[in-house]
Design an enzyme around this catalytic site. Structure first.
Site, PDB file in Angstrom:
ATOM      1  N   GLU A  22       0.821  -1.207   0.000  1.00  0.00           N
ATOM      2  CA  GLU A  22       0.000   0.000   0.000  1.00  0.00           C
ATOM      3  C   GLU A  22       0.863   1.269   0.000  1.00  0.00           C
ATOM      4  OE1 GLU A  22      -0.406  -2.588   1.967  1.00  0.00           O
ATOM      5  OE2 GLU A  22      -2.510  -3.230   1.944  1.00  0.00           O
ATOM      6  N   GLU A  24      16.707  -7.834 -20.954  1.00  0.00           N
ATOM      7  CA  GLU A  24      16.110  -8.524 -19.802  1.00  0.00           C
ATOM      8  C   GLU A  24      14.597  -8.302 -19.626  1.00  0.00           C
ATOM      9  OE1 GLU A  24      18.458  -7.947 -16.193  1.00  0.00           O
ATOM     10  OE2 GLU A  24      20.291  -7.713 -17.351  1.00  0.00           O
ATOM     11  N   ARG A  39      10.597   0.911  -3.951  1.00  0.00           N
ATOM     12  CA  ARG A  39      10.988  -0.286  -4.701  1.00  0.00           C
ATOM     13  C   ARG A  39      11.082  -1.517  -3.796  1.00  0.00           C
ATOM     14  NH1 ARG A  39      10.530   0.520 -10.180  1.00  0.00           N
ATOM     15  NH2 ARG A  39      11.135   2.648 -10.591  1.00  0.00           N
ATOM     16  N   GLU A  62      29.748   0.632 -10.413  1.00  0.00           N
ATOM     17  CA  GLU A  62      29.093   1.922 -10.133  1.00  0.00           C
ATOM     18  C   GLU A  62      30.146   2.962  -9.739  1.00  0.00           C
ATOM     19  OE1 GLU A  62      25.850   1.577  -7.406  1.00  0.00           O
ATOM     20  OE2 GLU A  62      26.254   3.550  -6.578  1.00  0.00           O
ATOM     21  N   HIS A  86      20.241   5.958 -11.105  1.00  0.00           N
ATOM     22  CA  HIS A  86      19.287   5.928  -9.999  1.00  0.00           C
ATOM     23  C   HIS A  86      18.351   7.108 -10.000  1.00  0.00           C
ATOM     24  CE1 HIS A  86      22.713   3.479  -8.535  1.00  0.00           C
ATOM     25  NE2 HIS A  86      21.704   2.655  -8.425  1.00  0.00           N
TER      26      HIS A  86
END
Ligand SMILES: CN1c2c(nc(N)[nH]c2=O)NC[C@@H]1CNc1ccc(C(=O)N[C@@H](CCC(=O)N[C@@H](CCC(=O)N[C@@H](CCC(=O)O)C(=O)O)C(=O)O)C(=O)O)cc1
Ligand SMILES: N[C@@H](CCS)C(=O)O
Ligand SMILES: [Zn+2]
Length: 777
Positions: A22, A504, A535, A685, A714
């Site tokens: 939620e 992918e 996420r 990264e 990001h």
């Protein structure tokens, strides 16, 4: 002070995403402009209320501070940073008139805004949760902003529930922070402790005024030897912090929790401090032993909170052993309470939601709600005697026995194959010979590529949901995925990328996809766990011996390769990452399980080679994440993790170029392990940290191919071509161009197409321009 009684049973935190995600749905709807702020507030309040009701139903007390208020709209570290006014200078404009930052400002810090990258995000201890890194400098304008904490406390009190507000403690907050951009060379965030403590004291005073009886301060930094600050300095800081906070004029009782590992001598420090309760992680940490008289005397006036119910996994576990572990502490402190070892934010809500799990497997498991019930059971046992909970203990023990003997848990063929391995299986020929063998790949200088995933569109996710629900058949799904692969291949050709990927589109998640195809795993329907912000991932359950019944990626990669003359990079997730992002069996060493996964991947690589794929990437973004917090445990980890990767890739022909990819962590401390992986190319990264890692790699003598990320994926921000070129030029200064690759920081699955296309065009443009200037030089 005379402390109110600590609850007999409690948890350190509870999942906040909601049993049907939620929170995710509410914040994403808000970001998309589909709901307004009032509706966002309404929905989050409703979620908190439902959580309280559920925890009480599961057996936690309504009026004894047993319910932690561990809610955060995005991240708990960010919330604490905002509660103490730690807003970076570059975001000062987000402060409202009273100096606080509201929820819009919070989201801007978390997600960035035009021209302003967000706070850095990194792993929370050795978990797959990511927190936002506070930026602290000598000028940070600390100030107490208790409003949100107080409002939530009052919200619960309005329903007759006395909650226990939870904050990240001052030592951990500073230990996890990075120096602000404008801080002088050599400044360390922990240097700001003295200025920060009065602000915490003010927060405590305001919570006391609101009626809070207990406040929980999380100090996991005391359990880690892997932070920038030494354990001794952290202990010293904790001694100072709690000497100050413990003697604050007006405050609730203080519960200092130290999850994620043992705190060793940290217990002496906390026992000596004027705080009222100390929480120990007795799943990862040891029972206190050999305590000196001072520590014993300190504990005598406190509550010891025994974290014996594992907050990190979903096994039902040995409840009798957990009880005995807690009971062994009886008499050591003034009183004893039961808790989870960590917050339950790392496990899904409720096993009862899983109707499709094999019932036998389900009987071995406990999700958050079942763990709350375990806490309540153990607390009852402590209060009323072990015999009152004998049947619950016996049921859990019976489940363990059943699990040990169940088919699939130990598969002879898998074990025989592992036993027959020799050193040769873990090594390829020397790197130089491989470089020779790979020359015919014909790659240009500074080859451009991506990390694997392209945007996961709503259409793809809906199609997967339709496939699962039976509204779409296999053929229809396959056609859709092939269409998407073709689109992605054509797009990369148009952009001028050198090494292509299939994108992918068939993967729900880079671990779950493999778990669904390997024997030894189970997957859940609703087992969502927050990864960062909105996420989530659904960690798979690795319960048995792992093997590969059939190829997993070959069809998609071969199809993509058939569409193009350029090289198509095959894409696998490595053994360490598959383990890190699953709930892994706890009945054998992780290294044994990792080698089983390694062998399954080795077979996949052989099949990819046979299908004509010359470049294969094996992602290991979790290599750093699983590094044990205690230094003594690290060499053994590095040995098995590197070994499992080498087992997976060791069968690849010299002419096959093996790539690996690392992200979501600071990799400085595992540089030697990265070298040990012996991949031909490592993409890593680097964009947010402005290429720091490239220097680290250079210093370590790393001499294989490297692709430091030049585009921070990001954030929706599109980096300009000049910005990418500048990052590339930094990299060229550190790494010979002959070994340098050009790629984004990570996969593009969370991005939209518009920003992806624009950013990749800039990446390719910047690579071309640097290539030209190298050619001229
Ligand atoms: C690289 N990262 C990963 C980590 N851990 C993993 N296990 N996987 C990772 O990729 N850790 C480190 C980082 C963390 N980063 C991320 C990045 C992105 C996400 C993310 O986007 N998660 C998605 C869920 C992804 C997923 O499993 N999707 C499924 C199910 C889709 C779904 O929600 N379907 C809807 C119905 C469809 C609809 O109407 O839209 C539903 O079920 O209700 C799929 O694609 O099939 C997220 O949404 O949070 C996570 C970690
Ligand atoms: N191949 C994966 C790696 C993510 S860490 C991707 O591109 O999403
Ligand atoms: Zn990545």
């Amino acid at each position: 002070m005379t402390a109110p009684a600590f609850p007999a049973g409690t948890i350190l935190g509870y999942p906040r995403i909601g049993r049907r995600r939620e929170l995710k749905r509410a914040v994403e709807a808000y970001w998309a402009g589909r709901i307004d702020r009032a509706e966002l507030e309404r929905r989050t309040a409703e979620l908190r209320s439902a959580t309280r009701a559920r925890l009480i139903e599961l057996g936690l007390g309504r009026d004894d501070s047993a319910l932690p208020d561990s809610f955060a709209a995005y991240d708990q570290v960010l919330d604490t940073a905002l509660a103490v006014g730690a807003v970076p200078e570059r975001f000062a404009h987000l402060r409202t008139a009273d100096g606080s930052v509201d929820v819009d400002g919070e989201f801007a810090l978390a997600r960035g805004e035009a021209g302003q990258p967000p706070l850095e995000m990194t792993k929370w201890f050795d978990t797959n949760y990511h927190y936002l890194v506070p930026e602290i400098g000598p000028e940070t304008a600390f100030g107490a902003h208790p409003e949100r904490l107080v409002t939530r406390f009052a919200e619960a009190l309005g329903e007759g529930v006395l909650t226990r507000p939870v904050l990240v403690g001052p030592v951990t907050l500073l230990a996890l922070a990075k120096p602000a951009a404008e801080a002088p060379e050599g400044f360390r965030p922990l240097d700001a402790l003295e200025r920060l403590l009065p602000v915490y004291a003010e927060l405590l005073a305001r919570l006391a005024e609101a009626g809070a009886a207990w406040v929980q301060l999380d100090e996991p930094a005391l359990a880690s030897e892997s932070l920038d600050e030494s354990p001794a300095r952290l202990r010293e800081a904790a001694a100072r912090a709690y000497a100050v906070l413990g003697t604050a004029a007006r405050r609730p009782a203080l519960f200092i929790a130290t999850p994620y590992g043992g705190i060793g001598e940290g217990l002496d420090v906390l026992a000596a401090a004027p705080v009222e309760a100390i929480g120990l992680d007795l799943v990862r940490g040891e029972l206190p032993s050999g305590l000196d008289d001072t520590t014993r005397a300190g504990l005598a006036g406190k509550t010891l909170v025994a974290g014996v119910v594992d907050g990190r996994n979903i096994w039902r576990g040995d409840l009798a052993a957990a009880f005995d572990r807690a009971a062994a502490l009886d008499g050591l402190a003034g009183s004893l309470a039961i808790a989870t070892s960590t917050s339950l934010q790392h496990v899904p809500h409720d096993l009862a939601d899983e109707q499709r799990l094999d019932p036998r497997l389900a009987s071995w498991l406990a999700f958050a709600d079942q763990k709350v019930a375990q806490v309540a059971t153990l607390a009852r046992g402590l209060a009323d005697g072990r015999r009152t909970i004998e049947s619950e203990l016996a049921d859990a023990s019976a489940a363990l026995v059943d699990r040990a003997g169940a088919p699939g848990v130990r598969v002879p063929a898998v074990r025989e194959r592992l036993a027959a391995l020799s050193d040769a299986d873990f090594a390829r020929v020397a790197y130089d010979a491989r470089v020779e063998a790979q020359l015919d790949l014909g790659l240009p200088e500074l080859p451009t590529t991506t990390i694997g995933s392209f945007p996961q569109t709503g259409e793809l996710r809906r199609a997967r949901a339709a496939l699962a629900g039976g509204e779409l058949d296999e053929a229809g799904y396959r056609a859709l995925i092939e269409q998407e692969i073709e689109r992605v291949v054509r797009l990369q050709e148009e952009l001028g990328l050198d090494v292509l990927v299939h994108g992918e589109p068939e993967r729900n998640d880079m671990v779950q996809y493999f778990a669904e195809l390997l024997d030894g795993f189970a997957v859940t329907e609703h087992g969502w766990v927050q990864s960062y912000g909105s996420r989530c991932t659904r960690p798979s359950i690795l319960w048995g011996d792992v093997s590969r019944p059939a190829p997993m990626t070959v069809g998609w990669s071969a199809y993509a390769q058939s569409l193009t003359e350029r090289h198509l990079k095959g894409m696998l997730t490595g053994p360490v990452t598959i383990l890190a992002w699953s709930f892994v069996r706890d009945d054998q060493p992780l290294g044994d399980t990792a080698r089983q996964v390694g062998l399954a991947l080795r077979d996949e690589i052989a099949d990819l080679e046979a299908a004509g794929i010359r470049i294969i990437q094996v992602d290991e973004p979790a290599l750093r994440e699983l590094l044990p917090l205690r230094r003594a445990d690290q060499p053994a980890y590095l040995d098995w993790s590197v070994g499992a990767f080498r087992l997976a890739t060791g069968g690849a022909a010299p002419a096959t170029q093996v790539h690996t990819h690392l992200c979501y962590s600071e990799f400085g401390v595992v540089i030697d392990a990265i070298r040990g992986l012996d991949a031909d190319v490592t993409s890593i990264e680097a964009a947010r940290s402005r290429m720091e890692v490239v220097e680290d790699l250079g210093r370590s003598g790393f001499d294989h191919g490297v692709g430091p990320g030049v585009y921070d994926i990001h954030s929706p921000r599109v980096p300009g071509e000049d910005e990418v070129r500048e990052l590339l030029e930094r990299a060229v200064a550190e790494v010979p161009a002959s070994r340098l690759w050009v790629n984004p920081d990570c996969g593009l699955k969370t991005r939209g197409y518009a920003e992806t296309v624009a950013s990749l065009a800039h990446l390719v443009g910047a690579a071309r321009s640097v290539r030209e200037s190298l050619a001229r030089a």
